[in-house]
Design a protein around this motif. Structure first.
Motif, PDB file in Angstrom:
ATOM      1  N   TYR A  38       6.111   7.396   1.664  1.00 39.84           N
ATOM      2  CA  TYR A  38       4.720   7.172   2.023  1.00 39.84           C
ATOM      3  C   TYR A  38       4.253   5.822   1.482  1.00 39.84           C
ATOM      4  O   TYR A  38       3.390   5.731   0.597  1.00 39.84           O
ATOM      5  CB  TYR A  38       3.835   8.278   1.457  1.00 39.84           C
ATOM      6  CG  TYR A  38       3.888   9.621   2.151  1.00 39.84           C
ATOM      7  CD1 TYR A  38       4.984  10.018   2.912  1.00 39.84           C
ATOM      8  CD2 TYR A  38       2.834  10.527   2.023  1.00 39.84           C
ATOM      9  CE1 TYR A  38       5.023  11.263   3.519  1.00 39.84           C
ATOM     10  CE2 TYR A  38       2.856  11.772   2.628  1.00 39.84           C
ATOM     11  CZ  TYR A  38       3.963  12.136   3.371  1.00 39.84           C
ATOM     12  OH  TYR A  38       3.990  13.378   3.982  1.00 39.84           O
ATOM     13  N   ALA A  39       4.799   4.765   2.021  1.00 37.88           N
ATOM     14  CA  ALA A  39       4.519   3.418   1.518  1.00 37.88           C
ATOM     15  C   ALA A  39       4.876   2.393   2.579  1.00 37.88           C
ATOM     16  O   ALA A  39       5.570   2.698   3.557  1.00 37.88           O
ATOM     17  CB  ALA A  39       5.331   3.157   0.244  1.00 37.88           C
TER      18      ALA A  39
ATOM     19  N   ARG B 256       0.851  -1.186   0.000  1.00 40.99           N
ATOM     20  CA  ARG B 256       0.000   0.000   0.000  1.00 40.99           C
ATOM     21  C   ARG B 256       0.889   1.239   0.000  1.00 40.99           C
ATOM     22  O   ARG B 256       1.927   1.273   0.666  1.00 40.99           O
ATOM     23  CB  ARG B 256      -0.919   0.012   1.222  1.00 40.99           C
ATOM     24  CG  ARG B 256      -1.848  -1.191   1.291  1.00 40.99           C
ATOM     25  CD  ARG B 256      -2.608  -1.211   2.605  1.00 40.99           C
ATOM     26  NE  ARG B 256      -3.676  -0.206   2.639  1.00 40.99           N
ATOM     27  CZ  ARG B 256      -3.868   0.640   3.631  1.00 40.99           C
ATOM     28  NH1 ARG B 256      -3.058   0.651   4.679  1.00 40.99           N
ATOM     29  NH2 ARG B 256      -4.869   1.497   3.578  1.00 40.99           N
ATOM     30  N   TYR B 257       0.485   2.233  -0.755  1.00 41.67           N
ATOM     31  CA  TYR B 257       1.249   3.481  -0.776  1.00 41.67           C
ATOM     32  C   TYR B 257       0.319   4.644  -1.071  1.00 41.67           C
ATOM     33  O   TYR B 257      -0.821   4.455  -1.530  1.00 41.67           O
ATOM     34  CB  TYR B 257       2.389   3.429  -1.802  1.00 41.67           C
ATOM     35  CG  TYR B 257       1.948   3.417  -3.244  1.00 41.67           C
ATOM     36  CD1 TYR B 257       1.850   4.600  -3.985  1.00 41.67           C
ATOM     37  CD2 TYR B 257       1.635   2.215  -3.891  1.00 41.67           C
ATOM     38  CE1 TYR B 257       1.453   4.590  -5.308  1.00 41.67           C
ATOM     39  CE2 TYR B 257       1.234   2.198  -5.222  1.00 41.67           C
ATOM     40  CZ  TYR B 257       1.150   3.395  -5.925  1.00 41.67           C
ATOM     41  OH  TYR B 257       0.753   3.380  -7.236  1.00 41.67           O
TER      42      TYR B 257
ATOM     43  N   THR C  28      -4.472   9.631  -2.236  1.00 39.21           N
ATOM     44  CA  THR C  28      -5.282   8.439  -2.044  1.00 39.21           C
ATOM     45  C   THR C  28      -4.370   7.245  -1.818  1.00 39.21           C
ATOM     46  O   THR C  28      -3.238   7.216  -2.323  1.00 39.21           O
ATOM     47  CB  THR C  28      -6.189   8.200  -3.266  1.00 39.21           C
ATOM     48  OG1 THR C  28      -6.993   7.050  -3.043  1.00 39.21           O
ATOM     49  CG2 THR C  28      -5.379   8.001  -4.531  1.00 39.21           C
ATOM     50  N   ILE C  29      -4.814   6.275  -1.046  1.00 39.08           N
ATOM     51  CA  ILE C  29      -4.014   5.084  -0.766  1.00 39.08           C
ATOM     52  C   ILE C  29      -4.414   3.969  -1.717  1.00 39.08           C
ATOM     53  O   ILE C  29      -5.593   3.623  -1.825  1.00 39.08           O
ATOM     54  CB  ILE C  29      -4.164   4.652   0.697  1.00 39.08           C
ATOM     55  CG1 ILE C  29      -3.624   5.750   1.632  1.00 39.08           C
ATOM     56  CG2 ILE C  29      -3.432   3.327   0.946  1.00 39.08           C
ATOM     57  CD1 ILE C  29      -3.766   5.457   3.102  1.00 39.08           C
ATOM     58  N   VAL C  30      -3.432   3.433  -2.428  1.00 35.38           N
ATOM     59  CA  VAL C  30      -3.668   2.390  -3.425  1.00 35.38           C
ATOM     60  C   VAL C  30      -2.665   1.254  -3.211  1.00 35.38           C
ATOM     61  O   VAL C  30      -1.794   1.332  -2.347  1.00 35.38           O
ATOM     62  CB  VAL C  30      -3.531   2.957  -4.858  1.00 35.38           C
ATOM     63  CG1 VAL C  30      -4.520   4.084  -5.088  1.00 35.38           C
ATOM     64  CG2 VAL C  30      -2.106   3.435  -5.115  1.00 35.38           C
ATOM     65  N   LYS C  31      -2.792   0.218  -4.012  1.00 42.66           N
ATOM     66  CA  LYS C  31      -1.850  -0.900  -3.987  1.00 42.66           C
ATOM     67  C   LYS C  31      -1.028  -0.925  -5.269  1.00 42.66           C
ATOM     68  O   LYS C  31      -1.501  -0.558  -6.343  1.00 42.66           O
ATOM     69  CB  LYS C  31      -2.590  -2.227  -3.827  1.00 42.66           C
ATOM     70  CG  LYS C  31      -3.129  -2.481  -2.432  1.00 42.66           C
ATOM     71  CD  LYS C  31      -3.688  -3.896  -2.317  1.00 42.66           C
ATOM     72  CE  LYS C  31      -4.139  -4.188  -0.885  1.00 42.66           C
ATOM     73  NZ  LYS C  31      -4.659  -5.581  -0.756  1.00 42.66           N
ATOM     74  N   GLY C  32       0.219  -1.353  -5.127  1.00 42.46           N
ATOM     75  CA  GLY C  32       1.096  -1.459  -6.281  1.00 42.46           C
ATOM     76  C   GLY C  32       2.293  -2.328  -5.947  1.00 42.46           C
ATOM     77  O   GLY C  32       2.451  -2.784  -4.808  1.00 42.46           O
ATOM     78  N   PRO C  33       3.176  -2.569  -6.921  1.00 41.60           N
ATOM     79  CA  PRO C  33       4.327  -3.443  -6.700  1.00 41.60           C
ATOM     80  C   PRO C  33       5.356  -2.820  -5.766  1.00 41.60           C
ATOM     81  O   PRO C  33       5.445  -1.593  -5.642  1.00 41.60           O
ATOM     82  CB  PRO C  33       4.905  -3.622  -8.106  1.00 41.60           C
ATOM     83  CG  PRO C  33       4.452  -2.399  -8.848  1.00 41.60           C
ATOM     84  CD  PRO C  33       3.097  -2.068  -8.305  1.00 41.60           C
TER      85      PRO C  33
END
Length: 332
Positions: free
Chosen positions: A100-101, A8-9, A22-27
């Protein structure tokens, strides 16, 4: 150690107010030579984060576009050939972005051990402010024992750090702040005199309280303070500028004091410095400052800690300037 494939970042789809985040998901980020991967436990919120979110402080081309410049946590992976740190070490550090992750890459030369007895929140409150203050006030402005210094924004993260360091190294400290409560906090940290800039002219106070002015000034206000800063410096004094909260364009300023008093005006930003420069600052912090942190002689002042999911609220608080000390995010 088995790592997840996603994290999450905090994403920034477009520049704007705190709500733009906004908080999203990524690699997970990919390690490059000389880097370590840190599972983030705490993050420091800083003015450059606000500026980047607003679109006025873009990250360097090679840096992560994710917000954030300082973290603390556990090393979970190490790039091949990097031997300063090992998996399982607890570190804090100055990132080139990406803080921020849940996971963040950190150049090994910008990482530091936790001071004795520190948790992640206290450790993450150190890097950005201590790198900045050490480089600008001690390396560039050359502040030494027995000299005097005026530190603007004394209740900020930078200010509370600069007051403590200057006092610990034997300087006489003056500072400015915007309320009685903030001034009292600054004096408790070691300032001889905290000047409420809403009620007093700091240049008049410096003139009245010193025989010749101060030897150094650390300023993040900029244009509105320039002429009074020059008037407040002693002969051979140095003005070190680290930000422009009131703007960067000063008009109709009397420059004569620069010549008459042989003044130096300097300034820098930390982010564009080379890895070698940042490593050199890191090494001096470890040798000169970390013993003071280990001993409890100085310590970060933390105003409030937010959950990672409440990053918008953390930015809102930063923008009010009502805080005294650091604003932090706790991850997990």
């Amino acid at each position: 150690m088995s790592l997840p494939t996603e994290m999450r970042y905090v994403a920034l789809p477009s520049f704007g107010p705190p709500e733009a985040m906004t908080i999203v998901k990524g690699p997970l980020p990919v390690l490059k030579p000389g880097e370590i991967l840190v599972r983030v436990e705490a993050i420091g919120v800083n003015r450059p984060d606000i500026a980047q979110r607003q679109g006025t402080y873009p990250p360097p081309k090679e840096a992560s576009p994710i917000l954030g410049l300082e973290i603390a946590g556990e090393v979970v992976d190490v790039a091949e050939g990097t031997r300063e740190f090992a998996i399982g070490n607890k570190v804090c550090g100055l990132t080139n972005g990406g803080a921020y992750a849940e996971y963040c890459v950190l150049p090994a030369g910008q990482a530091l051990r936790f001071p004795n007895g520190y948790d992640a929140i206290k450790a993450a409150a150190l890097p950005e402010n201590y790198f900045t203050v050490w480089a600008n006030l001690f390396q560039m402005a050359g502040l030494t024992e027995g000299e005097s210094v005026l530190i603007h924004g004394g209740s900020s993260g930078i200010g509370t750090t600069a007051i403590q360091l200057a006092h610990a190294f034997g300087a006489e400290v003056f500072t400015t702040a915007g309320s009685k409560e903030k001034c009292e906090a600054c004096e408790k940290l070691g300032a001889r005199r905290a000047i409420n800039y809403r009620e007093e002219d700091f240049a008049e106070v410096i003139k009245a309280e010193t025989a010749h002015g101060v030897d150094a000034i650390l300023d993040m206000v900029g244009a509105d303070y320039l002429e009074r800063n020059l008037a407040s410096l002693a002969k051979d004094g140095c003005l070190s500028i680290i930000a422009f909260l009131s703007g960067s364009m000063a008009e109709k300023v009397n420059l004569a004091p620069i010549m008459v008093k042989r003044l130096t005006i300097t300034g820098s930003t930390m982010r564009p410095r080379s890895p070698e420069e940042k490593r050199a600052i890191r090494d001096e912090l470890l040798s000169e400052v970390w013993p003071l942190l280990d001993a409890g002689t100085i310590a970060p002042l933390i105003d409030k800690t937010f959950a990672f999911d409440d990053v918008v609220e953390a930015h809102r608080l930063m923008e009010t300037s009502s805080h005294i000390g650091k604003i932090m995010l706790r991850v997990g």
